[in-house]
Design a protein around this motif. Structure first.
Motif, mmCIF file in Angstrom:
data_model
loop_
_atom_site.group_PDB
_atom_site.id
_atom_site.type_symbol
_atom_site.label_atom_id
_atom_site.label_comp_id
_atom_site.label_asym_id
_atom_site.label_seq_id
_atom_site.Cartn_x
_atom_site.Cartn_y
_atom_site.Cartn_z
ATOM 1 N N ILE A 44 47.966 41.618 54.546
ATOM 2 C CA ILE A 44 46.835 42.072 55.238
ATOM 3 C C ILE A 44 45.854 42.881 54.555
ATOM 4 N N CYS A 45 45.407 42.653 53.566
ATOM 5 C CA CYS A 45 44.511 43.616 52.602
ATOM 6 C C CYS A 45 43.040 43.569 53.402
ATOM 7 N N VAL A 46 42.400 44.627 53.076
ATOM 8 C CA VAL A 46 41.154 44.973 53.764
ATOM 9 C C VAL A 46 40.338 44.190 53.139
ATOM 10 N N ASN A 47 40.241 43.629 51.852
ATOM 11 C CA ASN A 47 39.321 42.854 51.191
ATOM 12 C C ASN A 47 40.112 41.312 50.668
ATOM 13 N N PRO A 48 39.775 40.385 50.776
ATOM 14 C CA PRO A 48 40.402 39.234 50.042
ATOM 15 C C PRO A 48 40.793 39.305 48.801
ATOM 16 N N GLN A 49 39.695 39.988 47.838
ATOM 17 C CA GLN A 49 39.740 40.093 46.374
ATOM 18 C C GLN A 49 41.142 40.589 45.707
ATOM 19 N N ALA A 50 41.626 41.544 46.556
ATOM 20 C CA ALA A 50 43.080 41.912 46.124
ATOM 21 C C ALA A 50 44.157 41.292 46.488
ATOM 22 N N CYS A 51 44.068 40.659 47.471
ATOM 23 C CA CYS A 51 45.205 39.476 47.860
ATOM 24 C C CYS A 51 45.114 38.500 47.278
ATOM 25 N N ASN A 52 44.007 37.885 46.925
ATOM 26 C CA ASN A 52 43.915 36.574 46.041
ATOM 27 C C ASN A 52 44.390 37.105 44.493
ATOM 28 N N PHE A 53 44.191 38.361 44.163
ATOM 29 C CA PHE A 53 44.472 38.632 42.854
ATOM 30 C C PHE A 53 46.264 38.535 42.778
ATOM 31 N N TYR A 54 46.725 39.215 44.047
ATOM 32 C CA TYR A 54 48.083 39.048 44.096
ATOM 33 C C TYR A 54 48.780 37.456 43.987
ATOM 34 N N THR A 55 48.111 36.620 45.140
ATOM 35 C CA THR A 55 48.741 35.243 45.197
ATOM 36 C C THR A 55 48.387 34.586 44.098
ATOM 37 N N ASP A 56 47.499 34.730 43.519
ATOM 38 C CA ASP A 56 46.877 33.795 42.273
ATOM 39 C C ASP A 56 47.009 34.702 40.895
ATOM 40 N N ILE A 57 47.895 35.461 40.694
ATOM 41 C CA ILE A 57 48.171 36.431 39.551
ATOM 42 C C ILE A 57 48.059 35.513 38.354
ATOM 43 N N LYS A 94 46.526 46.665 30.524
ATOM 44 C CA LYS A 94 45.240 47.402 29.848
ATOM 45 C C LYS A 94 43.914 46.827 30.441
ATOM 46 N N CYS A 95 44.007 46.305 31.573
ATOM 47 C CA CYS A 95 42.511 45.633 31.908
ATOM 48 C C CYS A 95 42.064 46.183 33.130
ATOM 49 N N ASP A 96 41.985 47.453 32.709
ATOM 50 C CA ASP A 96 40.973 48.341 34.101
ATOM 51 C C ASP A 96 39.810 47.812 34.321
ATOM 52 N N ARG A 97 38.919 47.571 33.305
ATOM 53 C CA ARG A 97 37.479 47.217 33.548
ATOM 54 C C ARG A 97 37.731 45.744 34.334
ATOM 55 N N PHE A 98 38.302 44.705 34.012
ATOM 56 C CA PHE A 98 38.642 43.634 34.844
ATOM 57 C C PHE A 98 38.978 43.823 36.144
ATOM 58 N N LEU A 99 39.701 44.516 36.337
ATOM 59 C CA LEU A 99 40.413 44.850 37.671
ATOM 60 C C LEU A 99 39.481 45.577 38.559
ATOM 61 N N GLN A 100 38.754 46.566 37.961
ATOM 62 C CA GLN A 100 37.757 47.385 38.424
ATOM 63 C C GLN A 100 36.538 46.488 39.146
ATOM 64 N N GLY A 101 36.142 45.726 38.257
ATOM 65 C CA GLY A 101 34.786 44.388 38.680
ATOM 66 C C GLY A 101 35.430 43.463 39.884
ATOM 67 N N LEU A 102 36.992 43.111 39.558
ATOM 68 C CA LEU A 102 37.414 42.126 40.640
ATOM 69 C C LEU A 102 37.315 42.974 41.936
ATOM 70 N N LEU A 103 37.989 44.042 41.985
ATOM 71 C CA LEU A 103 38.179 44.812 43.288
ATOM 72 C C LEU A 103 36.744 45.484 43.809
ATOM 73 N N TRP A 104 36.192 45.976 42.959
ATOM 74 C CA TRP A 104 34.779 46.696 43.562
ATOM 75 C C TRP A 104 33.441 46.149 43.048
ATOM 76 N N GLY A 105 33.481 45.353 42.293
ATOM 77 C CA GLY A 105 32.102 44.662 41.863
ATOM 78 C C GLY A 105 31.078 45.663 41.372
ATOM 79 N N LYS A 106 29.833 45.548 41.040
ATOM 80 C CA LYS A 106 29.143 46.388 40.212
ATOM 81 C C LYS A 106 29.253 47.635 40.677
ATOM 82 N N ASP A 107 29.444 48.079 41.601
ATOM 83 C CA ASP A 107 29.885 49.660 41.994
ATOM 84 C C ASP A 107 30.737 50.364 41.202
#
Length: 149
Positions: A44-57, A94-107
């Motif tokens: 029950i993620c707040v946003n789908p990006q996080a749960c999509n990352f989990y289910t489609d890792i 070691k993929c912080d930049r990728f994860l930040q973009g996935l979760l938060w976009g340009k922010d």
């Protein structure tokens, strides 16, 4: 020569404990869940990006590496709900930049619309998909930071 053997055994015991955490150790136990919250099956993620990352890792494995194991816990109460996703990778994450973009976009950081936060420590990655002031998130963060020091 004899004093070095006990020191070696002590060293091995200490290093074994510090690297032997499992996802089960990181998860909230029933007695650690804040009052008023109940466990919820699924995500029950707040946003789908996080749960999509989990289910489609597996889709992201070329970027983030191979996942050794994963687990999810979801909780809700009257005014709060969300999921905690736990990952253990075969190698250091070691993929912080990728994860930040996935979760938060340009922010590039959590916002009210995308409040997810994460902790990457060694081979472990934990993503909290809750509001910033969630008692569940705070309890879990405190526990995990103490374990993965």
């Amino acid at each position: 020569m004899k004093p070095t053997i006990p020191l070696l055994i002590l060293f091995l015991l200490l290093t074994t404990n510090s690297f032997s955490q499992t996802l089960t150790d990181l998860k909230l136990k029933p007695k650690e869940i804040p009052k008023g919250y109940i466990s919820n099956d699924g995500n029950i993620c707040v946003n789908p990006q996080a749960c999509n990352f989990y289910t489609d890792i597996e889709t992201y494995s070329n970027i983030v590496g191979t996942v050794k194991s994963k687990a999810i816990q979801s909780f809700k109460n009257k005014g709060d709900k969300g999921s905690i996703m736990y990952f253990e990778f075969e190698h250091v994450f070691k993929c912080d930049r990728f994860l930040q973009g996935l979760l938060w976009g340009k922010d590039g950081q959590p916002t009210k619309e995308h409040p997810e936060e994460y902790l990457a420590k060694g081979k472990f990655l934990i993503i909290w998909s809750f509001r910033a002031d969630s008692p569940v998130k705070e309890k879990s963060e405190t526990k995990i930071e103490a374990i993965l020091e």
